[in-house]
Design an enzyme around this catalytic site. Structure first.
Site, PDB file in Angstrom:
ATOM      1  N   CYS A   1       0.826  -1.203   0.000  1.00 12.45           N
ATOM      2  CA  CYS A   1       0.000   0.000   0.000  1.00 12.45           C
ATOM      3  C   CYS A   1       0.868   1.265   0.000  1.00 12.45           C
ATOM      4  CB  CYS A   1      -0.917  -0.047   1.227  1.00 12.45           C
ATOM      5  SG  CYS A   1      -2.257   1.136   1.203  1.00 12.45           S
TER       6      CYS A   1
ATOM      7  N   ALA B   1      -3.218   8.672  -2.569  1.00 13.31           N
ATOM      8  CA  ALA B   1      -3.471   7.688  -1.516  1.00 13.31           C
ATOM      9  C   ALA B   1      -3.778   6.347  -2.154  1.00 13.31           C
ATOM     10  CB  ALA B   1      -4.630   8.143  -0.633  1.00 13.31           C
ATOM     11  N   ASP B   2      -3.602   5.310  -1.363  1.00 15.66           N
ATOM     12  CA  ASP B   2      -4.012   3.979  -1.785  1.00 15.66           C
ATOM     13  C   ASP B   2      -4.624   3.277  -0.594  1.00 15.66           C
ATOM     14  OD1 ASP B   2      -3.868   1.891  -4.017  1.00 15.66           O
ATOM     15  OD2 ASP B   2      -3.182   0.818  -2.231  1.00 15.66           O
ATOM     16  N   THR B   3      -5.729   2.593  -0.829  1.00 12.77           N
ATOM     17  CA  THR B   3      -6.400   1.839   0.226  1.00 12.77           C
ATOM     18  C   THR B   3      -6.387   0.365  -0.141  1.00 12.77           C
ATOM     19  OG1 THR B   3      -7.802   3.727   0.780  1.00 12.77           O
ATOM     20  CG2 THR B   3      -8.554   1.560   1.518  1.00 12.77           C
TER      21      THR B   3
ATOM     22  N   ALA C   1      -2.547   4.305   2.728  1.00 14.87           N
ATOM     23  CA  ALA C   1      -1.274   5.020   2.692  1.00 14.87           C
ATOM     24  C   ALA C   1      -1.502   6.338   1.973  1.00 14.87           C
ATOM     25  CB  ALA C   1      -0.219   4.201   1.961  1.00 14.87           C
TER      26      ALA C   1
END
Length: 192
Positions: free
Chosen positions: A45, A67-69, A104
């Protein structure tokens, strides 16, 4: 200074608005989101958020927010399901168990990169066939890590969370505010 949101997610735009921040541009990056062999969920992430921030074209004084989920069931990464069948498999696997939702956040200004990962715990109840089929028919699972959206219909399936609700939705606001402030972005301004 221009603030560029590197995400097509309307939820991330809505969450940013809660900080009094409106991006000047929305430029979702196109990167390979396939996990590397043996890559664990949290490093995966964090890597994606940083790669997204690096992939967005920006001037030296521009600020890029990405962002990354990721949904993690143990060491297993549950990304965005390819189809309803995969979404059903994800939801059945998550049912009756606790899992992690990792978001993140990466903020880039010039050559500087600020990053944070926020890990939240979520428990999803076991879904009945009626609940599962109705949720799949809603289409809400599409484009969602783990095949569900906690802020939507799936909220009825989540009896317990520990951590950041906004992180589970896709942008942890406390951490995002800290990173944006570090990059010099003014916060908490009323919309013009």
């Amino acid at each position: 200074m221009t603030l560029i949101l590197g995400s097509a997610s309307p939820r991330r735009r809505e969450l940013l608005a809660q900080l009094g921040v409106t991006p000047d541009a929305i430029l979702p990056p196109d990167i390979d989101e396939e996990p590397r062999r043996g890559e664990l969920p949290r490093p995966y992430c964090a890597r994606l958020a940083a790669e997204k921030a690096a992939a967005v074209a920006a001037g030296p004084e521009d600020v890029v927010l990405c962002a990354d989920t990721t949904v993690a069931l143990g060491r297993r990464i549950l990304g965005k399901p390819a189809d309803a069948g995969e979404a059903a498999r994800f939801l059945v696997a998550l049912g009756g168990r606790r899992h992690e939702v990792i978001t993140a956040v990466a903020v880039r200004r010039g050559d500087r990169l600020w990053q944070r990962e926020v890990v939240s715990q979520v428990k999803m109840k076991r879904l009945s066939d009626l609940e599962l089929n109705a949720y799949l028919a809603s289409g809400e699972w599409e484009g969602k890590a783990g095949g569900y959206a906690i802020q939507g219909l799936a909220s009825a399936f989540i009896p317990w969370i520990s951590g950041s609700f906004t992180g589970i939705v896709g942008l942890p606001l406390a951490e995002t505010a800290t990173l944006l402030a570090a990059a010099g972005v003014p916060l908490y301004r009323a919309a013009a």
